[in-house]
Design a protein around this motif. Structure first.
Motif, short mmCIF file in Angstrom:
data_model
loop_
_atom_site.label_atom_id
_atom_site.label_comp_id
_atom_site.label_asym_id
_atom_site.label_seq_id
_atom_site.Cartn_x
_atom_site.Cartn_y
_atom_site.Cartn_z
N LEU A 52 37.50 56.57 20.44
CA LEU A 52 37.82 56.16 21.80
C LEU A 52 38.97 55.14 21.82
CD1 LEU A 52 34.27 55.80 23.40
CD2 LEU A 52 35.89 57.69 23.62
N VAL A 91 35.47 43.28 31.52
CA VAL A 91 35.71 43.39 32.96
C VAL A 91 34.49 42.94 33.74
CG1 VAL A 91 36.35 44.95 34.82
CG2 VAL A 91 37.24 45.33 32.53
N ALA A 146 31.18 46.02 30.60
CA ALA A 146 32.29 46.93 30.89
C ALA A 146 33.54 46.37 30.22
CB ALA A 146 32.48 47.05 32.39
N ARG A 148 37.65 46.78 29.20
CA ARG A 148 38.91 47.47 29.42
C ARG A 148 39.63 47.58 28.09
NH1 ARG A 148 44.02 46.59 30.79
NH2 ARG A 148 43.85 44.34 30.90
N SER A 191 44.37 51.54 29.07
CA SER A 191 44.20 51.98 30.45
C SER A 191 42.81 52.58 30.69
CB SER A 191 45.29 52.98 30.82
OG SER A 191 45.39 53.96 29.82
N SER A 192 41.92 52.56 29.70
CA SER A 192 40.56 53.08 29.94
C SER A 192 39.56 51.95 30.06
CB SER A 192 40.10 54.00 28.80
OG SER A 192 41.14 54.42 28.00
N ARG A 193 38.41 52.31 30.65
CA ARG A 193 37.30 51.36 30.74
C ARG A 193 36.06 52.03 30.20
NH1 ARG A 193 39.11 48.11 35.20
NH2 ARG A 193 41.23 48.86 35.33
N PHE A 194 35.25 51.28 29.49
CA PHE A 194 34.02 51.85 28.95
C PHE A 194 32.86 50.90 29.21
CE2 PHE A 194 37.40 53.64 26.34
CZ PHE A 194 37.09 54.99 26.42
N ALA A 195 31.69 51.49 29.46
CA ALA A 195 30.46 50.70 29.52
C ALA A 195 29.79 50.83 28.16
CB ALA A 195 29.55 51.24 30.62
N LEU A 196 29.51 49.70 27.54
CA LEU A 196 28.87 49.69 26.22
C LEU A 196 27.60 48.86 26.29
CD1 LEU A 196 31.90 48.86 23.88
CD2 LEU A 196 31.10 51.10 24.57
#
Lengths: 620, 79
Positions: free
Chosen positions: B33, B44, B55, B57, B60-65
């Motif tokens: 990723l 974020v 969350a 950043r 340019s992507s955002r992910f919830a981990l």
């Protein structure tokens, strides 16, 4: 496996596959290209959706387009990604290897999506690259040197805007040109991330951009620890308000319409067996199917719109910790909440859960969420057996009992999910969820999605429900009562006999034979049990009048322990054929359905037994 | 320092992704990723209960981990 491409495109359609990361706009591109010429099914043996469509290019070339599930990489971590990997590499058992891979890349997320493209280049199939969401790229000020990128990659690169009908013209033109040769493989062990970074630095201005301010601003609210949940609650409130309140008049109208239509159609027929079969079996069965449709469509309109807008993953983020209590992730929340209206749309909504174990567990516990069809039974028994008085000055005892029934069901669902998710696998259960950019939902996509759900529900689930209804009708109608019989007709039927045979099994939980008999037609739909009880006690047949007449009768004939045992039974029992039918459809496994029915019956029996004996002991 | 301990709003640079075991699929996926050495990350938002999940950043992507996932991502000290 035929790897040979036919030289004459007019005779044999080109087999192309759309591949790309999740959230690259692949599905809207697929919808734009194939429109309503799509077939939606499942891949054999797995619950992964298989979408294929047909299109003809302006130059007259026929193409069969497969929309493969979104994947981040060829080292698959889910059944979805397994399918994508196996089809692309030609290892899939059924699906032939595609002649052309159309790799969809979001211009707004090149770092992630180009890496997967480079991975795809390794498998040595012809690839065409679609640079999607060029409108979004423009909005955030991103410029891309498309010809430069194409020559660096050694692949055709076509810009596209999948949300607009005119946004795919370049792609259609490119498909008319001869297929590109397979790309030169990247040397083994190359650092794909570094390659991607070099491409982005050379052919775009991405590094000098600040990123998506809109997403930053919206996330500040939607993911806020206080406002986030408040906004989610408001959204859910409106969602279920529309599912319950807006669907109800439509459902009532449909029900009335079907009954009226049945009467018109059947009026030339004489009273008798055939008419009864058509009216009580076929038309009533079709009625129960169609009546669910408005709820399913409204619910799916919300789910599809929330998903397309990018909000659904945010909701999953907010609810993840709560759902972790049950060993699930935030994605399970909406299917479970929907099941309070009806388990059927709930189980269908579980399609949005990617993790197969989560999806299965969600489907298995969905029937424990108290659906609205149980309410008529609850209200009847509560009115008959729970005294109308207040507790603690403000709470009505009847309301408290109703609340307790819902509460016990939810707790049971959490416990059941915990038990099912425990020990099955020791693997850590990841969330790892992408929070995609916010987007305005596309009406065409929504309409297509709704249409597909509707067709799937009516054609596949509908046939099972109608045939089971006919079977139940036969059980309740044959054999006919002998001439001069005094009891109710159902008492002489097979259903009646089965009810009497069931008595030894159900006597320990306090059920009498009348209850056992009413449980059988109640299989068609839970609330039918009320009118079935009325039939057994030879009362009027309509549901409302039955309830008012039954209340005093039941309180006179049944012990409180029996009534409470029946309530406990209803909290758990999977006695809804439609739910089991939709479960069968969605999991494609009879084993799962039998397992679900067995565990729910087991729970129901145990709960009824305990309740019966506890109440007996307390009331003496 | 690992990503799960980074405060909200702070930015940092990834030093490496630490696998928990051999063939750790989560660590592999995090790498795919884009959680790679040198990548810059920012928290974020954090979840409403127990600040979990988070969350992030990343470019340019955002992910919830979940925190367990984020704890595999080691950060450089000097950012």
């Amino acid at each position: 496996m035929d790897a040979v491409v036919s030289p004459d495109p007019a005779t044999k359609p080109l087999r192309a596959a759309l591949v790309g990361n999740p959230n690259c706009g692949k599905t809207s591109l697929f919808n734009q290209l194939t429109g309503s010429r799509q077939k939606v099914a499942n891949y054999a043996g797995v619950t992964v959706e298989r979408k294929e469509g047909a299109l003809t290019t302006p130059g007259g070339r026929k193409i069969r387009l497969l929309d493969l599930p979104g994947a981040y990489s060829l080292s698959a971590t889910s059944p979805d990604e397994d399918v994508t990997r196996d089809v692309c590499t030609g290892r899939h058992a059924v699906e032939p290897r595609p002649d052309l891979i159309i790799c969809v890349v979001s211009a707004t997320n090149l770092a992630l999506h180009l890496r997967f493209l480079l991975e795809l280049c390794q498998i040595g199939r012809p690839i065409m690259v679609v640079l999607n969401m060029m409108d979004e790229a423009e909005r955030i000020g991103l410029t891309i040197d498309v010809p430069g990128l194409a020559s660096a990659l050694g692949l055709p690169v076509v810009p596209a805007i999948s949300l607009r009908r005119s946004g795919v013209t370049h792609l259609l033109e490119a498909l008319d040109r001869p297929d590109p040769p397979p790309p030169a493989p990247i040397p083994e062990g190359a650092d794909l991330h570094a390659e991607v970074a070099a491409l982005i630095g050379r052919y775009t201005n991405a590094l000098s951009l600040r990123g998506d301010r809109l997403a930053d601003r919206l996330d500040r609210w939607f993911l806020h620890p206080v406002w986030g949940p408040v906004i989610l609650l408001v959204v859910l409130f409106f969602m279920f308000q529309t599912v319950f309140a807006w669907a109800q008049p439509v459902m009532d109208a449909l029900e009335a319409g079907i009954t009226a239509l049945g009467e018109i159609l059947l009026s030339p027929l004489p009273q008798g067996l055939l008419r009864s079969l058509l009216a009580d079996g076929v038309i009533a069965g079709a009625g129960t199917v169609i009546v669910f449709l408005p709820q399913i469509l409204i619910l799916f309109l919300w789910i599809l719109a929330l998903e397309e807008s990018g909000y659904l993953p945010r909701a999953a983020f907010l609810l993840d910790r709560i759902m972790a209590l049950a060993g699930l992730s935030g994605r399970s929340f909406i299917p479970l909440l929907s099941s309070f209206a009806c388990a059927i749309p709930g189980i269908m909504a579980a399609r949005t859960i990617q993790n197969p174990r989560d999806r299965l567990v969600t489907i298995l516990i969905a029937p424990l969420m108290t659906c609205s069809a149980r309410l008529p039974v609850y209200t009847l028994l509560i009115a008959a057996f729970v005294p109308h008085r207040t507790v603690g000055g403000i709470f009505g005892l009847q309301g408290l009992v109703l609340f307790a029934l819902y509460f016990v069901a939810i707790v049971s669902g959490i416990v059941a999910a915990r038990l099912m998710t425990r020990g099955v696998t020791s693997d850590e259960h990841p969330l790892l969820l992408e929070l995609p950019p916010y987007r305005r939902p596309n009406l065409r996509s929504l309409a297509l999605g709704l249409w597909q759900r509707a067709v799937m529900f009516l054609s596949r689930v509908g046939t099972i429900i109608v045939s089971l209804n006919v079977l139940l009708w036969a059980l309740s109608s044959f054999p006919a009562p002998p001439a001069g019989a005094t009891g109710s007709a159902i008492d002489y039927s097979l259903a009646g006999m089965i009810g009497h045979w069931m008595l030894p099994v159900f006597a320990p939980v306090g059920f009498n034979w009348q209850i056992c008999v009413s449980l059988i037609p109640g299989l068609a739909a839970r609330e039918v049990a009320v009118s079935a009880l009325a039939t057994v006690y030879a009362l009027g047949a309509t549901e409302d009048s039955a309830a008012t007449q039954l209340t005093p009768l039941l309180s006179a004939h049944w012990s409180m322990a029996t009534a409470f045992a029946l309530l406990a039974w209803y909290v758990y029992a999977p006695q809804c054929i439609s739910t089991l039918a939709v479960m069968r459809r969605e999991t494609r496994s009879l084993k799962v359905v039998i397992g679900a029915a067995a565990y729910l019956f087991g729970l129901a029996y145990a709960a009824a037994f305990l309740t019966y004996h506890a109440t007996l002991a307390l009331t003496g | 320092m690992t990503l799960d301990t980074l405060p909200k709003g702070a930015q940092a640079v990834v030093s490496q992704v630490v696998a928990r075991m051999e063939n750790d699929p989560i660590a592999t996926r995090l790498g795919e990723l884009g959680f790679i050495p040198g990548a810059s990350v920012e928290i974020v938002a954090t979840g409403p209960v127990g600040r979990d999940p988070i969350a992030v950043r990343l470019g340019s992507s955002r992910f919830a981990l979940r925190r367990g996932e984020a704890s595999r991502i080691a950060l450089k000290h000097d950012f």
